[in-house]
Design an enzyme around this catalytic site. Structure first.
Site, PDB file in Angstrom:
ATOM      1  N   ASN A  53     -35.913 -20.567  48.672  1.00  7.20           N
ATOM      2  CA  ASN A  53     -34.476 -20.360  48.524  1.00  7.20           C
ATOM      3  C   ASN A  53     -33.670 -20.485  49.772  1.00  7.20           C
ATOM      4  O   ASN A  53     -33.875 -19.828  50.607  1.00  7.20           O
ATOM      5  CB  ASN A  53     -34.452 -19.010  47.759  1.00  7.20           C
TER       6      ASN A  53
ATOM      7  N   SER B  87     -18.620 -35.119  48.601  1.00  7.28           N
ATOM      8  CA  SER B  87     -18.266 -35.803  47.367  1.00  7.28           C
ATOM      9  C   SER B  87     -16.982 -36.368  47.453  1.00  7.28           C
ATOM     10  O   SER B  87     -16.048 -35.798  47.966  1.00  7.28           O
ATOM     11  CB  SER B  87     -18.352 -34.928  46.105  1.00  7.28           C
TER      12      SER B  87
ATOM     13  N   TYR C 245     -16.001 -26.584  42.944  1.00  4.21           N
ATOM     14  CA  TYR C 245     -16.771 -27.717  43.633  1.00  4.21           C
ATOM     15  C   TYR C 245     -16.242 -28.561  44.684  1.00  4.21           C
ATOM     16  O   TYR C 245     -16.521 -28.599  45.764  1.00  4.21           O
ATOM     17  CB  TYR C 245     -17.520 -28.432  42.456  1.00  4.21           C
ATOM     18  N   ALA C 246     -14.942 -28.857  44.280  1.00  4.95           N
ATOM     19  CA  ALA C 246     -14.063 -29.592  45.294  1.00  4.95           C
ATOM     20  C   ALA C 246     -13.822 -28.904  46.489  1.00  4.95           C
ATOM     21  O   ALA C 246     -13.704 -29.507  47.737  1.00  4.95           O
ATOM     22  CB  ALA C 246     -12.599 -30.053  44.553  1.00  4.95           C
ATOM     23  N   ALA C 247     -13.429 -27.710  46.429  1.00  5.91           N
ATOM     24  CA  ALA C 247     -13.158 -26.690  47.740  1.00  5.91           C
ATOM     25  C   ALA C 247     -14.394 -26.569  48.533  1.00  5.91           C
ATOM     26  O   ALA C 247     -14.294 -26.774  49.739  1.00  5.91           O
ATOM     27  CB  ALA C 247     -12.657 -25.292  47.167  1.00  5.91           C
ATOM     28  N   SER C 248     -15.831 -26.462  47.907  1.00  6.05           N
ATOM     29  CA  SER C 248     -16.879 -26.470  48.681  1.00  6.05           C
ATOM     30  C   SER C 248     -17.012 -27.817  49.348  1.00  6.05           C
ATOM     31  O   SER C 248     -17.392 -27.678  50.572  1.00  6.05           O
ATOM     32  CB  SER C 248     -17.991 -25.965  47.731  1.00  6.05           C
TER      33      SER C 248
ATOM     34  N   ILE D 244     -22.615 -40.502  40.311  1.00  2.00           N
ATOM     35  CA  ILE D 244     -23.779 -41.187  40.556  1.00  2.00           C
ATOM     36  C   ILE D 244     -24.764 -40.868  39.293  1.00  2.00           C
ATOM     37  O   ILE D 244     -24.758 -39.638  38.801  1.00  2.00           O
ATOM     38  CB  ILE D 244     -24.472 -40.388  41.817  1.00  2.00           C
TER      39      ILE D 244
END
Length: 246
Positions: free
Chosen positions: A64, A139, A152-155, A185
């Site tokens: 992990n 991304s 997700y966009a922020a990350s 993708i």
């Protein structure tokens, strides 16, 4: 045969190596001469990957990446590295009014904190060679944000920011840092989304003049960034959109 994109003699660590883009990149890197250090939480997936790698000297580590103990063990045991592909990641489809701290922590821990802390350990242990290359999996969604993909966009926006920090701080050692920003993708995950009809997928793909991307497209971009052919590139985001933003 002359090949400026050869990875002969280079050792490349790839996270998220058991599936998708990480798996494709591991296999392709081995084909152009690299020794691959494959890292993933999925031990079975790593066991299935290893026989598919060409050449010798490849190793794998299952664990992990969000666990400090595993990161320390990994940094102690890996050989000196010429490249690191920070490919492991998770997504999230929560609309903004339903976002929780737990969801933010989950995405940020995997997509941002884990690669930062792994690189910290590798740098402390002096495991990244002078002239090495760091490749961050970002991304296009960091810029072209779709509904429900805010966390997700922020990350991924944060990934692009920290990527440039590494580029500046490590340039004295000629260690380069760049990110890859693909749009759609076609991965194993995409094919399992049965709630979307074939007709809707066709409509989505029609928005891409060059069609959906494949894991190989990203793998080839990563190989370029690991190779000496890109020795003058750092702090850069490579955008891959299949012509959808022309």
């Amino acid at each position: 045969m002359y090949n400026p994109y050869s990875l002969d003699g280079k050792t490349i660590l790839i996270t998220g190596a058991a599936s998708g883009i990480g798996k494709a990149t591991s296999i392709e890197c081995s084909k152009v001469g690299a020794k691959v250090v494959a890292v993933d939480l999925n031990a079975e997936g790593l066991n299935a990957l290893m026989p598919q790698l060409e050449g010798e000297g490849h190793i794998s580590f299952a664990g992990n990446l969000c666990a400090e103990g595993f990161l320390k063990e990994l940094s102690e045991q890996v050989p000196p590295l010429d490249g690191v592909f920070l490919c492991a990641g998770v997504s999230d489809t929560t609309p903004v009014k339903f976002i929780t701290e737990e969801k933010i922590d989950r995405v940020m821990s995997v997509n941002l904190v884990a690669p930062i802390m792994m690189l910290k350990q590798l740098l402390i242990m002096k495991k990244i060679n002078k002239g090495g290359s760091l490749v961050w999996m970002s991304s296009y969604g960091a810029e072209k944000v779709e509904p429900g993909l805010g966390i997700y966009a922020a990350s991924k926006s944060a990934v692009n920011g920290i990527m440039r920090a590494y580029a500046k701080e490590l340039i004295a050692r000629k260690i380069r840092s760049n990110s890859i920003m693909p749009m759609m993708i076609r991965t194993e995950l995409l094919s399992t989304l049965n709630n979307i009809s074939d007709k809707n997928w066709e409509k989505q793909e029609a928005m891409y003049p060059l069609g959906f991307g494949s894991p190989l497209d990203v793998a080839y971009a990563a190989i370029y960034l690991f190779s000496d052919a890109s020795r003058w590139i750092t702090g850069t985001q490579i955008k891959m959109d299949g012509g959808s933003n022309l």
